[in-house]
Motif scaffolding. Structure first.
Motif, short mmCIF file in Angstrom:
data_model
loop_
_atom_site.label_atom_id
_atom_site.label_comp_id
_atom_site.label_asym_id
_atom_site.label_seq_id
_atom_site.Cartn_x
_atom_site.Cartn_y
_atom_site.Cartn_z
N UNK A 169 0.59 -0.81 0.70
CA UNK A 169 -0.19 0.19 0.17
C UNK A 169 0.93 0.92 0.10
N UNK A 170 1.96 1.50 0.55
CA UNK A 170 3.18 2.35 0.59
C UNK A 170 3.71 2.44 -0.17
N UNK A 171 4.15 1.95 -0.85
CA UNK A 171 4.88 1.69 -2.46
C UNK A 171 5.93 1.06 -1.90
N UNK A 180 5.53 -2.52 13.87
CA UNK A 180 6.07 -2.63 12.64
C UNK A 180 5.43 -1.65 11.62
N UNK A 181 4.51 -2.45 10.94
CA UNK A 181 3.75 -0.42 9.83
C UNK A 181 3.71 0.41 10.40
N UNK A 182 3.11 0.11 11.35
CA UNK A 182 2.35 1.41 12.28
C UNK A 182 3.83 2.39 12.34
N UNK A 224 -0.06 8.19 0.44
CA UNK A 224 -0.12 7.09 -0.01
C UNK A 224 -1.42 6.31 -0.06
N UNK A 225 -1.06 6.34 1.56
CA UNK A 225 -2.73 5.26 2.03
C UNK A 225 -3.77 6.49 1.57
N UNK A 226 -4.00 8.07 2.11
CA UNK A 226 -4.82 8.07 1.94
C UNK A 226 -5.32 8.41 0.29
N UNK A 227 -4.20 8.35 -0.59
CA UNK A 227 -4.73 8.44 -2.42
C UNK A 227 -5.89 6.78 -2.28
N UNK A 228 -5.10 6.31 -1.61
CA UNK A 228 -5.53 3.80 -1.74
C UNK A 228 -6.99 4.67 -1.27
N UNK A 229 -7.62 5.31 0.07
CA UNK A 229 -8.65 5.33 -0.08
C UNK A 229 -8.70 6.43 -0.34
N UNK A 230 -9.12 7.10 -1.16
CA UNK A 230 -10.00 7.82 -1.90
C UNK A 230 -9.80 7.11 -3.39
N UNK A 231 -9.42 6.25 -4.17
CA UNK A 231 -9.53 5.65 -4.52
C UNK A 231 -10.43 4.41 -4.63
N UNK A 232 -10.77 4.15 -3.35
CA UNK A 232 -11.81 3.11 -2.90
C UNK A 232 -13.00 3.90 -2.89
N UNK A 233 -13.21 4.47 -2.08
CA UNK A 233 -14.40 5.62 -1.86
C UNK A 233 -14.67 6.01 -2.96
N UNK A 234 -14.02 6.35 -4.33
CA UNK A 234 -14.34 6.73 -5.56
C UNK A 234 -15.05 5.33 -6.26
N UNK A 235 -14.24 4.26 -6.13
CA UNK A 235 -14.67 2.81 -7.29
C UNK A 235 -16.81 2.61 -6.05
#
Length: 280
Positions: A149-151, A249-251, A263-274
């Motif tokens: 998710x973060x590349x 570890x991730x946090x 990057x997380x916010x961008x992924x969330x936006x894409x999910x919301x759009x979908x």
């Protein structure tokens, strides 16, 4: 749960002091209720040995140690006791005990220096390979998904044959992370043996503390599970606590590099759009 009454390092204690520790763990009630003279006679040691033990364990005197054992035993009995009743309430309580024990004990006892070393290494590696089987694979999927998710270039698998193919292409610039409750399954042991043979950078996240002396892990992270859960199949508490470690570890990576949150916010936006496509 008696083995959680005391935290100590074997190398810091004499043989006589270790024998006293074992006696305390075997029968904490006796230790709490007796004078130092009675304890010395029962344990076949001198009173000075018991006094030194208390100080080596970080307590001012024997009374302070006895109070610690009393409070700790009471806490464990109140919060981490299970029962064999078949009613739904008891089953639900047992699950709560397994989960809460593993989470609390892991957070309280995890080696933060070792964890920090793994996180810092993970950040600079080119590729991350994550392996686990059974319930351990759940944590692998969680960590792998979050890293993707973060590349990060990250792969996870529970297929031993697929990993054996991938492992041949792992370089010193990569990192192999193994999640395993026991570390004793044939698949995990074969992976560890091959990784050692190829001199790969390897990390393990496990409840088996003995593995640290048996293999050459660069990063060794241990978690705690309820003693009764060690005999369970499938395991209960090890599932949740391995995912806890994966999330820590991730946090931690996100805290080190706050820009990754974008990057997380961008992924969330894409999910919301979908999710809203059919609503338009």
């Amino acid at each position: 749960m008696a083995n959680k009454l005391l935290n100590f390092k074997v190398d810091n204690l004499t043989d006589a002091e270790l024998s006293v520790v074992n006696k305390i763990i075997e029968n904490p009630e006796f230790f709490i209720s007796r004078t130092i003279t009675e304890l010395a006679k029962e344990y076949y040691v001198s009173e000075s040995t018991i006094t030194r033990l208390a100080k080596h364990l970080g307590f001012q005197n024997i009374k302070k140690l006895q109070m610690h054992i009393y409070n700790r035993a009471h806490f464990l009995n109140q919060n981490y006791e299970t029962n064999d009743s078949l009613n739904l309430k008891s089953i639900a309580n047992n699950m709560r005990v397994y989960y809460s024990y593993s989470i609390h004990e892991t957070v309280d006892n995890i080696d933060l220096n070792a964890l920090d070393g793994l996180i810092n290494d993970l950040i600079i590696k080119k590729r991350i390979f994550i392996f686990g089987i059974g319930s351990s694979y759940l944590a692998c999927r969680v960590l792998n998904s979050n890293l993707n998710l973060i590349g990060y270039t990250s792969f996870s698998t529970e297929d031993i044959h697929a990993l054996m193919v991938m492992i041949q292409n792992i370089t010193p610039d990569d990192l192999l992370i193994i999640f395993s409750r026991s570390g004793r399954t044939k698949e995990v042991q074969n992976v560890i043996a091959l990784a050692e043979k190829l001199n790969l950078v390897m990390a393990i996240i496990t409840s088996n503390h003995d593995l640290k002396q048996q293999y050459s892990f660069k990063h060794f992270i241990s978690f705690e599970i309820h003693s009764e859960d060690k005999q369970r199949f499938p395991a209960v508490s090890s599932k949740i606590v391995q995912m806890l470690v994966a999330d820590i570890i991730f946090n931690s990576i996100l805290k080190i590099n706050p820009r990754l949150n974008a990057k997380i916010l961008a992924a969330n936006d894409l999910t919301e759009q979908w999710n809203n496509i059919d609503k338009k």
